[in-house]
Enzyme design. Structure first.
Site, PDB file in Angstrom:
ATOM      1  N   CYS A  81     -19.163 -36.817  -2.247  1.00 14.29           N
ATOM      2  CA  CYS A  81     -17.644 -37.072  -2.089  1.00 14.29           C
ATOM      3  C   CYS A  81     -17.312 -38.743  -1.910  1.00 14.29           C
ATOM      4  O   CYS A  81     -17.629 -39.240  -1.019  1.00 14.29           O
ATOM      5  CB  CYS A  81     -17.255 -36.348  -0.695  1.00 14.29           C
ATOM      6  SG  CYS A  81     -15.604 -36.793  -0.227  1.00 14.29           S
ATOM      7  N   CYS A  84     -15.325 -39.779   1.012  1.00 16.67           N
ATOM      8  CA  CYS A  84     -15.935 -39.378   2.354  1.00 16.67           C
ATOM      9  C   CYS A  84     -16.694 -40.691   2.661  1.00 16.67           C
ATOM     10  O   CYS A  84     -16.769 -41.093   3.746  1.00 16.67           O
ATOM     11  CB  CYS A  84     -16.668 -38.372   2.300  1.00 16.67           C
ATOM     12  SG  CYS A  84     -16.133 -36.719   1.961  1.00 16.67           S
TER      13      CYS A  84
END
Length: 322
Positions: A81, A84
């Site tokens: 991600c 993230c």
């Protein structure tokens, strides 16, 4: 005496998480061995213990129990991600900067699908908080630092005001927290109201909270208790199937929608309760509209004004009214 916090407030059902953790005793022992060796998902990500990696087996100890003394912020993330990778380092830096006012628990969703599903995460990064065993959503996505700081400040304030939690050092290297001032004397009338509510004497609790508010209209603890007691009294004896059928058949029936919204909230469907009443406000006028608006404000009191769902619903209500 700390304010009451209702288990029905729409937060995540953490009891199931606890049960799952107990069922994974062997995994817990393996996690502890990895942590002792300084590697694996159970080891701390920072020397101070302010940032920790958490898995399903260690959730009860690392998050639930720890949340009784310090707010725990949960960062759901994954290696693949990209957002993230932007948010994670920011949260880790702020955890160090706040020095014990909250602990950051990082959960890899690929390795912890049960927690991912239990919290109802829709996408990552997703950030939740746990205070005194109660979980609530904070935000989703790689938010700007100013917004993240604002959310954290509100979280810490809520922990202080509603639970008496002001943070705690997480190990010997963390800076000590200033000694708390002694709690003010307990109001005997307020204490009696809490006892009545805990005992299920809803009529007695309602009257006792009203007595407190007659002397001190700004007492927030009494306002919260009164809203909780009145809500529980309203849903006593209701047949859920009948209530929901009536609400579905008559979307303009104010009383039917009010009863259904109460059941929504008691069942943990906070957004459904708020959305139902906002829509009812839109459809009504005059005294009917005002009665629905006031009920919605009462339900806001039950959940707490700092909850993101309340903030969103207030905005939706304002758009309907103005």
């Amino acid at each position: 005496m700390q304010p009451r916090n209702m288990s029905m407030s729409g937060v995540v059902d953490l009891g199931a998480v606890k049960a799952a953790g107990e069922a994974k005793q062997k995994a817990e022992e393996a996690r502890a061995q990895r942590a002792a060796a300084g590697s694996g998902p159970g080891s701390a990500a920072a020397p101070s213990g302010l940032v920790i990696d958490v898995d399903e087996a260690g959730f009860e100890l690392d998050v639930l129990q720890r949340s009784a003394e310090v707010p725990v912020v949960i960062d759901f993330w994954a290696e693949w991600c990209e957002p993230c990778k932007q948010l994670g380092p920011l949260l880790e830096r702020l955890a160090q900067e706040y020095r014990g006012r909250f602990v950051l628990a990082k959960i890899d969703v690929d390795s912890n699908q049960m927690l991912f599903q239990q919290f109802g995460v829709q996408g990552i990064p997703a950030v939740f908080a746990v205070i005194a065993g109660q979980a609530l959503p904070l935000f989703q996505g790689a938010a700007p630092e100013a917004q993240v700081r604002q959310v954290l400040d509100q979280l810490i304030q809520a922990a202080e005001e509603r639970f008496g939690i002001v943070g705690a050092p997480v190990d010997g290297d963390a800076a000590p927290v200033a000694e708390q001032a002694p709690e003010p004397p307990v109001d005997p009338v307020l204490a009696a109201a809490h006892e009545a509510l805990d005992a299920g004497d809803l009529g007695g609790a309602v009257q006792a909270y009203r007595n407190v508010l007659s002397d001190n209209p700004l007492n927030q603890e009494a306002k919260l208790g009164l809203a909780q007691a009145e809500l529980l009294a309203r849903v006593q004896g209701l047949d859920e199937r009948e209530v929901r059928t009536a609400a579905a058949d008559a979307p303009t029936d104010v009383q039917a929608q009010l009863r259904a919204a109460d059941l929504d909230l008691v069942g943990g469907h906070v957004e459904d309760a708020f959305g139902r009443l906002v829509e009812t406000v839109r459809r009504t006028a005059g005294d009917d509209r005002e009665s629905v608006r006031l009920r919605l404000l009462e339900l806001f009191e039950v959940i707490g004004g700092e909850d993101p769902r309340v903030v969103a619903a207030r905005g939706a209500l304002a758009r309907v009214l103005f």
